[in-house]
Design a protein around this motif. Structure first.
Motif, PDB file in Angstrom:
ATOM      1  N   ALA A 188       0.848  -1.195   0.000  1.00  0.00           N
ATOM      2  CA  ALA A 188       0.000   0.000   0.000  1.00  0.00           C
ATOM      3  C   ALA A 188       0.879   1.239   0.000  1.00  0.00           C
ATOM      4  N   PHE A 189       0.606   2.157  -0.920  1.00  0.00           N
ATOM      5  CA  PHE A 189       1.374   3.396  -1.035  1.00  0.00           C
ATOM      6  C   PHE A 189       0.565   4.562  -0.482  1.00  0.00           C
ATOM      7  N   LEU A 190       1.169   5.304   0.428  1.00  0.00           N
ATOM      8  CA  LEU A 190       0.597   6.568   0.885  1.00  0.00           C
ATOM      9  C   LEU A 190       1.417   7.676   0.240  1.00  0.00           C
ATOM     10  N   GLY A 191       0.852   8.265  -0.792  1.00  0.00           N
ATOM     11  CA  GLY A 191       1.589   9.150  -1.669  1.00  0.00           C
ATOM     12  C   GLY A 191       1.940   8.379  -2.929  1.00  0.00           C
ATOM     13  N   PHE A 192       1.822   9.043  -4.084  1.00  0.00           N
ATOM     14  CA  PHE A 192       2.030   8.280  -5.319  1.00  0.00           C
ATOM     15  C   PHE A 192       2.554   9.187  -6.423  1.00  0.00           C
ATOM     16  N   GLY A 193       3.866   9.433  -6.357  1.00  0.00           N
ATOM     17  CA  GLY A 193       4.517  10.234  -7.373  1.00  0.00           C
ATOM     18  C   GLY A 193       5.549   9.424  -8.131  1.00  0.00           C
TER      19      GLY A 193
END
Length: 294
Positions: A4-9
Motif C-alpha cells: 500500500a502506497f501513501l503518496g504516489f509520485g
C-alpha cells in the motif's frame, strides 16, 4: 505480498511499475492513495495499481508493506496518523517503510510511535516529478538503503529487502546517522550549492541577461538539482539540517582557500606560468578524487 502506497509520485509509481513487471506472477498486488488521487487513478487505468484507495486508512487495509512515499516532513505526519487514528486499520503483521531522502528523524519518530518500521531510501531519481515520469527501470542496479527501526522484526526487514529486490535494486543496510551524513555530502549539499549558485549569479547583478544568453552545459549541469521540487528539497534540508550545515562549513573552508589562491595569483604572462601550473595541479588533484567516470 500486498503493498500500500501513501503518496504516489515518481518513486512510488516506479516501485509499482517494477513490482508489476517482476512480481505480478508471484501474486504481489498493490494499492495506492494520494491527496489529489490523479496518480493512482492513472496507474489503475494503466494496470499498474490493483486498487485505488479513497482515503489513507482504507488503502492500508490488508497491507503487508505500507510505503510512505511523501516528503520527509510529511512522512512524520503520516507516522503520527498510523500510530493514532489509523492504527486500527494497520494490520498487526504489516511493516511500514518509506522512501524519503533522510532517515534519522523519520526512524526515530516511528520508534517513538511504537510502529514496526524499516526506513528505506532508494538511491535513484529524476529531475521531473510525478507519476507520469515513473519508470519500472528507475532502480535497476542502484543501492536501496535499509535502516531497521527499534521495533522492526526480522520478517519486516526481509520484506523491505524483498521489495528492493523486486525493483532490481541492491539492498544496503546502514545506520540512520551514517546514512544521513553520507547523503548530506553527495545529495543535500549539492542542492544547497546549486540554489546558492543561482542566487549568486542569476540574482546577483545586472549582467545576468548576458550571462544567461551565454550559459550552456556547465551552468545547466551545476544548477540542475535546484530545478527540483522546492517542497521536497525543503523537507530534506529540514530533517537533515545539522549534517548539511556541517558539510557546508567544510565547503566554506575549501572555498575560502580557493579565494586566497586566486587573490594571490598574478596575471600570467603566458600560458604555462607558475601560477597557472599550480592551478592546473589543483584541478587535476580534484579530478583524481572523483575517480574514473562511472
Amino acid at each position: 505480498m500486498h503493498i500500500a502506497f501513501l503518496g504516489f509520485g515518481l518513486i512510488a509509481g516506479s516501485i509499482a511499475r517494477a513490482v508489476r513487471t517482476t512480481r505480478a506472477l508471484d501474486g504481489w498486488t498493490t494499492a495506492g492513495w494520494s491527496p489529489s488521487g490523479a496518480g493512482p487513478e492513472q496507474a489503475r487505468a494503466e494496470g499498474v495499481l490493483n486498487v485505488v484507495g479513497t482515503s489513507p486508512n482504507t488503502v492500508i487495509l490488508g497491507a503487508d508493506i505500507v510505503v510512505l512515499a511523501a516528503p520527509a516532513t510529511e512522512c512524520l505526519a503520516l507516522i503520527d496518523q498510523l500510530a493514532g487514528p489509523w492504527r486500527s486499520a494497520l494490520p498487526a503483521g504489516a511493516v511500514v517503510t518509506d522512501v524519503a531522502s533522510t532517515k534519522a528523524a523519520i526512524v526515530a519518530h516511528a520508534d517513538a510511535a511504537g510502529i514496526p518500521f524499516v526506513g528505506g531510501h532508494p538511491m535513484a531519481g529524476l529531475d521531473t516529478a510525478g507519476y507520469p515520469s515513473s519508470s519500472a527501470d528507475l532502480f535497476v542496479g542502484r543501492p536501496w538503503v535499509v535502516v531497521p527501526g527499534a521495533g522492526a522484526r526480522q520478517k519486516d526487514v526481509q520484506r523491505v529487502e524483498a521489495l528492493a529486490d523486486a525493483c532490481r535494486a541492491v539492498p544496503m543496510r546502514l545506520d540512520a546517522a551514517e546514512h544521513d551524513r553520507a547523503v548530506a555530502g553527495i545529495s543535500h549539499l549539492p542542492l544547497v550549492v546549486a540554489a546558492a549558485l543561482a542566487e549568486a549569479v542569476a540574482g546577483g547583478g545586472s549582467d545576468w541577461p548576458t550571462a544567461a544568453a551565454l550559459a550552456a552545459g556547465g551552468w545547466r549541469d551545476t544548477t540542475r538539482v535546484a530545478r527540483g521540487d522546492p517542497a521536497m528539497g525543503a523537507a530534506i534540508l529540514a530533517t537533515n539540517a545539522p549534517a548539511v550545515a556541517a558539510r557546508l562549513r567544510g565547503l566554506r573552508t575549501v572555498l575560502d582557500d580557493w579565494i586566497a589562491v586566486l587573490d594571490r595569483t598574478a596575471e600570467p604572462d603566458a600560458p604555462g606560468s607558475e601560477d597557472e601550473v599550480a592551478l592546473r595541479e589543483r584541478l587535476t588533484a580534484a579530478r583524481a578524487l572523483l575517480g574514473p567516470r562511472g
